[in-house]
Design a protein around this motif. Structure first.
Motif, PDB file in Angstrom:
ATOM      1  N   VAL A  25       0.839  -1.201   0.000  1.00 21.08           N
ATOM      2  CA  VAL A  25       0.000   0.000   0.000  1.00 21.08           C
ATOM      3  C   VAL A  25       0.872   1.248   0.000  1.00 21.08           C
ATOM      4  N   GLY A  26       0.542   2.162  -0.891  1.00 18.27           N
ATOM      5  CA  GLY A  26       1.075   3.519  -0.826  1.00 18.27           C
ATOM      6  C   GLY A  26      -0.091   4.446  -0.512  1.00 18.27           C
ATOM      7  N   MET A  27       0.181   5.567   0.124  1.00 18.95           N
ATOM      8  CA  MET A  27      -0.901   6.453   0.561  1.00 18.95           C
ATOM      9  C   MET A  27      -0.808   7.814  -0.117  1.00 18.95           C
ATOM     10  N   GLU A  28      -1.960   8.353  -0.484  1.00 22.29           N
ATOM     11  CA  GLU A  28      -2.095   9.756  -0.866  1.00 22.29           C
ATOM     12  C   GLU A  28      -3.023  10.390   0.167  1.00 22.29           C
ATOM     13  N   ILE A  29      -2.545  11.424   0.817  1.00 26.33           N
ATOM     14  CA  ILE A  29      -3.332  12.091   1.853  1.00 26.33           C
ATOM     15  C   ILE A  29      -3.515  13.548   1.467  1.00 26.33           C
ATOM     16  N   HIS A  30      -4.752  13.979   1.406  1.00 17.39           N
ATOM     17  CA  HIS A  30      -5.069  15.368   1.075  1.00 17.39           C
ATOM     18  C   HIS A  30      -5.402  16.115   2.353  1.00 17.39           C
ATOM     19  N   VAL A  31      -4.706  17.203   2.604  1.00 18.44           N
ATOM     20  CA  VAL A  31      -4.903  18.015   3.808  1.00 18.44           C
ATOM     21  C   VAL A  31      -5.385  19.397   3.401  1.00 18.44           C
ATOM     22  N   GLU A  32      -6.581  19.769   3.816  1.00 20.35           N
ATOM     23  CA  GLU A  32      -7.075  21.120   3.569  1.00 20.35           C
ATOM     24  C   GLU A  32      -6.432  22.074   4.568  1.00 20.35           C
ATOM     25  N   LEU A  33      -5.729  23.062   4.060  1.00 23.65           N
ATOM     26  CA  LEU A  33      -5.012  24.003   4.916  1.00 23.65           C
ATOM     27  C   LEU A  33      -5.957  25.089   5.428  1.00 23.65           C
ATOM     28  N   ALA A  34      -5.787  25.449   6.704  1.00 26.65           N
ATOM     29  CA  ALA A  34      -6.722  26.361   7.373  1.00 26.65           C
ATOM     30  C   ALA A  34      -6.292  27.816   7.241  1.00 26.65           C
ATOM     31  N   THR A  35      -5.935  28.231   6.032  1.00 29.10           N
ATOM     32  CA  THR A  35      -5.650  29.646   5.795  1.00 29.10           C
ATOM     33  C   THR A  35      -6.967  30.425   5.841  1.00 29.10           C
ATOM     34  N   ARG A  36      -6.878  31.715   6.061  1.00 26.13           N
ATOM     35  CA  ARG A  36      -8.098  32.516   6.141  1.00 26.13           C
ATOM     36  C   ARG A  36      -8.755  32.658   4.755  1.00 26.13           C
ATOM     37  N   THR A  37      -7.932  32.691   3.701  1.00 32.56           N
ATOM     38  CA  THR A  37      -8.458  32.845   2.340  1.00 32.56           C
ATOM     39  C   THR A  37      -8.020  31.663   1.483  1.00 32.56           C
ATOM     40  N   LYS A  38      -8.559  31.595   0.288  1.00 29.46           N
ATOM     41  CA  LYS A  38      -8.311  30.460  -0.589  1.00 29.46           C
ATOM     42  C   LYS A  38      -6.917  30.525  -1.218  1.00 29.46           C
ATOM     43  N   MET A  39      -6.609  29.500  -2.018  1.00 29.40           N
ATOM     44  CA  MET A  39      -5.249  29.330  -2.519  1.00 29.40           C
ATOM     45  C   MET A  39      -4.839  30.426  -3.491  1.00 29.40           C
ATOM     46  N   PHE A  40      -5.757  30.865  -4.339  1.00 32.23           N
ATOM     47  CA  PHE A  40      -5.367  31.820  -5.371  1.00 32.23           C
ATOM     48  C   PHE A  40      -6.283  33.049  -5.433  1.00 32.23           C
ATOM     49  N   THR A  41      -7.010  33.292  -4.358  1.00 32.03           N
ATOM     50  CA  THR A  41      -7.915  34.437  -4.325  1.00 32.03           C
ATOM     51  C   THR A  41      -8.226  34.803  -2.880  1.00 32.03           C
ATOM     52  N   ALA A  42      -8.762  36.000  -2.668  1.00 29.96           N
ATOM     53  CA  ALA A  42      -9.064  36.482  -1.323  1.00 29.96           C
ATOM     54  C   ALA A  42     -10.423  36.016  -0.810  1.00 29.96           C
ATOM     55  N   ALA A  43     -11.142  35.182  -1.557  1.00 31.45           N
ATOM     56  CA  ALA A  43     -12.409  34.633  -1.068  1.00 31.45           C
ATOM     57  C   ALA A  43     -12.148  33.808   0.187  1.00 31.45           C
ATOM     58  N   GLY A  44     -13.121  33.771   1.100  1.00 34.59           N
ATOM     59  CA  GLY A  44     -12.964  33.041   2.352  1.00 34.59           C
ATOM     60  C   GLY A  44     -12.778  31.551   2.136  1.00 34.59           C
ATOM     61  N   ASN A  45     -12.001  30.943   3.028  1.00 35.49           N
ATOM     62  CA  ASN A  45     -11.664  29.525   2.956  1.00 35.49           C
ATOM     63  C   ASN A  45     -12.588  28.728   3.874  1.00 35.49           C
ATOM     64  N   ILE A  46     -13.328  27.768   3.326  1.00 42.55           N
ATOM     65  CA  ILE A  46     -14.264  26.957   4.106  1.00 42.55           C
ATOM     66  C   ILE A  46     -13.549  26.125   5.163  1.00 42.55           C
ATOM     67  N   ALA A  47     -12.240  25.866   4.991  1.00 41.78           N
ATOM     68  CA  ALA A  47     -11.489  25.062   5.956  1.00 41.78           C
ATOM     69  C   ALA A  47     -11.010  25.880   7.146  1.00 41.78           C
ATOM     70  N   HIS A  48     -11.267  27.215   7.135  1.00 44.21           N
ATOM     71  CA  HIS A  48     -10.920  28.061   8.273  1.00 44.21           C
ATOM     72  C   HIS A  48     -12.110  28.122   9.213  1.00 44.21           C
ATOM     73  N   ARG A  49     -11.840  28.076  10.511  1.00 40.24           N
ATOM     74  CA  ARG A  49     -12.927  27.962  11.487  1.00 40.24           C
ATOM     75  C   ARG A  49     -13.941  29.100  11.385  1.00 40.24           C
ATOM     76  N   ASP A  50     -13.541  30.264  10.907  1.00 40.72           N
ATOM     77  CA  ASP A  50     -14.481  31.377  10.775  1.00 40.72           C
ATOM     78  C   ASP A  50     -15.534  31.128   9.700  1.00 40.72           C
ATOM     79  N   ASN A  51     -15.262  30.167   8.808  1.00 38.02           N
ATOM     80  CA  ASN A  51     -16.141  29.974   7.649  1.00 38.02           C
ATOM     81  C   ASN A  51     -16.838  28.618   7.619  1.00 38.02           C
ATOM     82  N   PHE A  52     -16.730  27.841   8.711  1.00 42.66           N
ATOM     83  CA  PHE A  52     -17.298  26.492   8.720  1.00 42.66           C
ATOM     84  C   PHE A  52     -18.784  26.485   8.344  1.00 42.66           C
TER      85      PHE A  52
END
Length: 507
Positions: free
Chosen positions: A14-41
């Motif tokens: 078995v090899g593993m691929e693990i995807h981790v959503e990072l808890a930044t305040r904004t998204k990866m390539f834009t200033a829209a809010g990040n759903i993985a940040h506790r303020d936006n749950f």
């Protein structure tokens, strides 16, 4: 030809691929809010969108620097090399939850690569080194829903794009796992590591971490030593440790049975993806696996490469907190905690920080652990939260513990104080612990004159128990102590009472 079970040996790979959503305040390539940040749950569906997320014509992405730093932290913790030059690539595919019809990812130049981490020994299983092939940064896709919000049945799928564009770190291991337990142990260790680094909330039910094991089986025919390899299967989007263990276990058994029936072997490109059905505890076919050329990777023309300088890498290294393994060792070796206690504290990063703060104020380690894991854990369980979210501060814990240690309050009085302080925190009030103990009559009386009067009254009212103590039956003193506590309405110091009663009855 079906081979009898006694004629083969099998090895799970078995090899593993693990995807981790990072808890930044904004998204990866834009200033829209990040759903993985506790303020936006709790953001309503499709409310965390903007023209970049939607892939509108003419928009330009901008790199989230914090997401890069979080990814480097994880890479360093996994002993990876950090690339000094990396770029962004477009991974093209059509799916309803991917508005641009491509995902921005990293193909041939990942941010982190060539790492390794050791799984500690478990029971009879020795420690095992897991090699990290790469950890690359990309953006997440949206989410298809097959039930309407509230659980209402619908006859079509709907899409929520709140997750689209979330920074996603994909960690890829070498095929170094050979048991389902190892897969789960690594997944748990990685979750703990990422939460201590502060890069993700790690809430499995919200999809903050998703596991995708790549599984095949090496089957050796004992009659002639020939080795057969089953085709690799990737199980998609597992978001619980139970599902991960079940999927790997089931797929191991399924592949052996398919080989027995068909003799199918691994050939170039013989890969498929399967899903996991919790209800039936089985996997099901989704599609044949695409190869890299199917995604038509090419460098993203709208994004500049990332160049990691020595100075920037040093800044990121300086952000590195104490890792969970080091914290556990310190708790056990320096503070005398048991392995179980240390593990319970380390499991929650906030609890570990609170514990360290209490010890730093002078509370002995084992006493601090007892308070957090007993008095406060009980309150946290009642509220469905963690100890560090109760609102009680390290200073308040230290003050209550000092009062208990100096016999100013009883153990039950200290427990009541924890309850009262937490209730005050719920109301947004900061309280003085000593004043609260006074206000609620929790201070123990150590005044000799008052204790003497209560002891004399208890002896006079309980002559048989008093005579038993005089005649050497020390167990009888308990009823006298109880009588004094009743007379004092619980305010007398039980230890001081016992000492005074012995002094009076056995001078």
């Amino acid at each position: 030809m079906i081979q009898p079970a006694s004629d083969i040996t099998t090895r799970l790979v078995v090899g593993m691929e693990i995807h981790v959503e990072l808890a930044t305040r904004t998204k990866m390539f834009t200033a829209a809010g990040n759903i993985a940040h506790r303020d936006n749950f709790e953001a309503p569906p499709n409310s965390l969108c903007d023209p970049v997320v939607l892939g509108m014509p003419g928009v330009l992405p901008v790199i989230n620097k914090r997401a890069l730093e979080m990814s480097m932290l994880v890479g360093l913790a996994l002993n990876c090399q950090i690339a000094r030059f990396t770029k962004w690539d477009r991974k093209s595919y059509y799916y309803p939850d991917l508005p641009k019809n491509y995902q921005i990812s990293q193909y041939d130049l990942p941010l982190c690569h060539d790492g390794a981490v050791d799984l500690p020994s478990q029971g009879d299983s020795p420690a095992k080194r897991i090699r990290i092939l790469r950890a690359h940064l990309e953006e997440d896709a949206g989410k298809l829903l097959h039930e309407a919000p509230g659980g209402y049945a619908i006859d079509h799928s709907i899409v929520d794009l709140n997750r689209a564009g979330t920074p996603l770190l994909e960690i890829v291991t070498e095929p170094d796992f050979d048991t389902p337990d190892q897969c789960v142990a690594f997944a748990q260790m990685l979750r703990e590591l990422c939460r201590h680094l502060g890069v993700t909330e790690g809430i499995m039910q919200r999809g903050h971490m998703r596991f995708e094991p790549n599984i095949n089986v090496h089957i050796t025919r004992t009659s002639d030593g020939r080795v057969f390899k089953t085709p690799i299967v990737e199980i998609k989007n597992l978001n619980s440790f139970k599902a991960l263990h079940g999927a790997v276990t089931y797929e191991y058994q399924r592949q052996v049975e398919v080989w027995r029936s068909t003799g199918i072997e691994m050939t170039s490109g013989s890969k498929s993806t399967r899903g996991w059905d919790d209800a039936s505890n089985s996997t099901f076919l989704q599609r044949e696996k695409e190869e890299a050329h199917d995604y038509r990777y090419f460098p993203d023309p709208d994004l500049v490469p990332v160049i990691v300088s020595d100075a920037w890498l040093d800044e990121v290294r300086a952000m590195m907190p104490e890792l969970p393994g080091a914290a556990m060792a310190r708790y056990v070796e320096q503070m005398g905690l048991g392995q179980r206690e240390a593990r319970q504290i380390v499991e929650e990063p906030g609890v570990a920080r609170l514990f360290d703060a209490v010890v730093k104020l002078g509370v002995e380690g084992r006493r601090a652990a007892a308070v957090l894991l007993n008095n406060l854990a009980r309150r946290a369980n009642e509220r469905g939260t963690s100890v560090d979210q109760l609102g009680i501060t390290a200073l308040q814990i230290q003050a209550i513990d000092d009062m208990a240690r100096l016999n100013k309050v009883s153990s039950s009085g200290a427990d009541e104080l924890y309850k009262l302080v937490i209730a005050a925190a719920d109301e947004g009030r900061e309280v003085d612990v000593a004043a609260m103990a006074q206000e609620h009559g929790l201070l123990q009386v150590n005044d000799d004159a008052a204790l003497s009067q209560w002891c004399d009254a208890a002896i006079a009212a309980n002559t048989k128990a008093a005579d038993d103590v005089r005649n050497g039956k020390q167990a009888a003193i308990g009823s006298l102590v109880g009588a004094v506590m009743k007379l004092s309405k619980g305010k007398a110091n039980p230890k001081a009472v016992g000492d005074m009663l012995r002094q009076k009855l056995c001078p």
